[in-house]
Design an enzyme around this catalytic site. Structure first.
Site, PDB file in Angstrom:
ATOM      1  N   SER A 100       0.830  -1.193   0.000  1.00  0.00           N
ATOM      2  CA  SER A 100       0.000   0.000   0.000  1.00  0.00           C
ATOM      3  C   SER A 100       0.872   1.252   0.000  1.00  0.00           C
ATOM      4  CB  SER A 100      -0.965  -0.030   1.183  1.00  0.00           C
ATOM      5  OG  SER A 100      -2.015   0.885   1.000  1.00  0.00           O
ATOM      6  N   ASP A 215      -5.408  -3.625  -3.003  1.00  0.00           N
ATOM      7  CA  ASP A 215      -4.439  -3.289  -1.949  1.00  0.00           C
ATOM      8  C   ASP A 215      -3.858  -4.531  -1.261  1.00  0.00           C
ATOM      9  OD1 ASP A 215      -3.295  -2.379   0.581  1.00  0.00           O
ATOM     10  OD2 ASP A 215      -4.344  -0.494   0.214  1.00  0.00           O
TER      11      ASP A 215
END
Length: 329
Positions: A100, A215
């Site tokens: 991320s 993600d």
């Protein structure tokens, strides 16, 4: 008158004492054998003196250091402060794996391997570069297309592909089709970071190679396992704790961001335990989506890294090897 012969006189020779004869015999025998042994030793080949070989010169081989950078939204900018301390203390970073926002910070650093460059680029990142909201994007599975993020990286990075970067790098994302976390180690940096940071429900899933990616924090918020797979012998993990929202979540995006932040931080703390050293910056009450407090976040990362220095040095010392000079480790 006839003369009578005188009576014979008996004479006896004196006898040598038996003890003296025995002593003389042994003395002569000892003298003979001693002389013989002396002659034999003189004729025997001389054995060269033993020489103790000098000890081989050795050198220290430091362990390969891997940095596992976790997610955490805007709070992840604390990871710049961690990198700053490692560079100042001359602790080498041999590879970086990020999830991320950790993949974003990792890419900014690995591009040149200099923290000053990464810090300069990180300061330039704005909320609009991350969250380019588009109403029509909702029809594709999210509110954010992520095109601005890719554009920012393609504009600011010197190296556009992962394999060309100065420091080995990998970005972790989740393959929605297989349900597994994957690490991108080659190809477009911008696309890999975009996939790694595509928060589900907020970002449109990233599609390439016939797969959909979201993600990496969904399954691997602090990618210690991938850093180990890439050959890291000492892993320093940065785990970003969850923070409270700036205000009560009032829209679907805010609810999703805060929910995912809590889940990811909790899972990340568990994953980070597999690292040799875990750094947890005190990000205080900085919200997940607050990009205005980067300086404070970097200082928090720096303070946490300095506290972890003794543990880092112990981990490095314990895994430093000594090998003969000229021999590969």
């Amino acid at each position: 008158m006839p003369v009578q012969p005188s009576a014979p006189v008996s004479r006896t020779l004196p006898r040598r004492a038996p003890a003296f004869s025995l002593f003389l015999f042994h003395f002569l025998l000892f003298t003979f054998y001693f002389s013989l042994l002396t002659v034999l030793l003189a004729c025997a080949p001389q054995r060269p003196p033993e020489v103790t070989p000098p000890s081989a010169a050795t050198r220290e081989v430091p362990p390969k250091v891997g940095l596992a950078l976790g997610g955490g939204g805007a709070r992840g900018f604390a990871e710049i402060g961690v990198l700053r301390v490692l560079e100042q203390e001359k602790i080498p970073v041999d590879l970086v794996v990020g999830t991320s926002v950790g993949s974003l910070i990792g890419a900014l650093y690995c591009d040149t391997g200099r923290v000053l460059d990464a810090e300069f680029q990180a300061v330039a990142v704005s909320e609009e570069d991350i969250f380019d909201y588009k109403a029509l994007a909702l029809l594709s599975g999210g509110l954010v297309k992520g095109e601005r993020l890719e554009q920012f990286l393609n504009t600011h990075l010197l190296h556009k592909t992962i394999e060309a970067m100065k420091v080995p790098f990998a970005a972790v994302a989740v393959d929605l089709m297989s349900g597994r976390a994957v690490a991108f180690e080659r190809g477009s940096v911008a696309q890999a970071v975009h996939a790694s940071a595509a928060i589900p429900g907020v970002f449109v899933p990233v599609e390439f190679g016939g797969r959909l990616y979201v993600d990496g924090g969904v399954l691997d918020p602090v990618p210690v396992d991938f850093a180990r797979q890439k050959g890291a012998e000492v892993i320093i993990a940065v785990s970003i704790p969850p923070g409270p929202p700036a205000q009560r979540p009032g829209n679907p995006v805010q609810v999703a961001l805060q929910s995912i932040a809590l889940m990811s931080a909790e899972m990340g703390a568990l994953k980070a335990k597999a690292a040799d050293v875990v750094i947890t910056p005190d990000v205080g009450g900085v919200p997940f989506d607050d990009f205005t407090q980067k300086k404070r976040l970097m200082e928090a990362g720096e303070a946490a890294a300095r506290q972890a220095l003794p543990a880092i040095r112990v981990a490095l010392a314990n895994k430093t090897k000594r090998v003969p000079v000229g021999v590969a480790p």
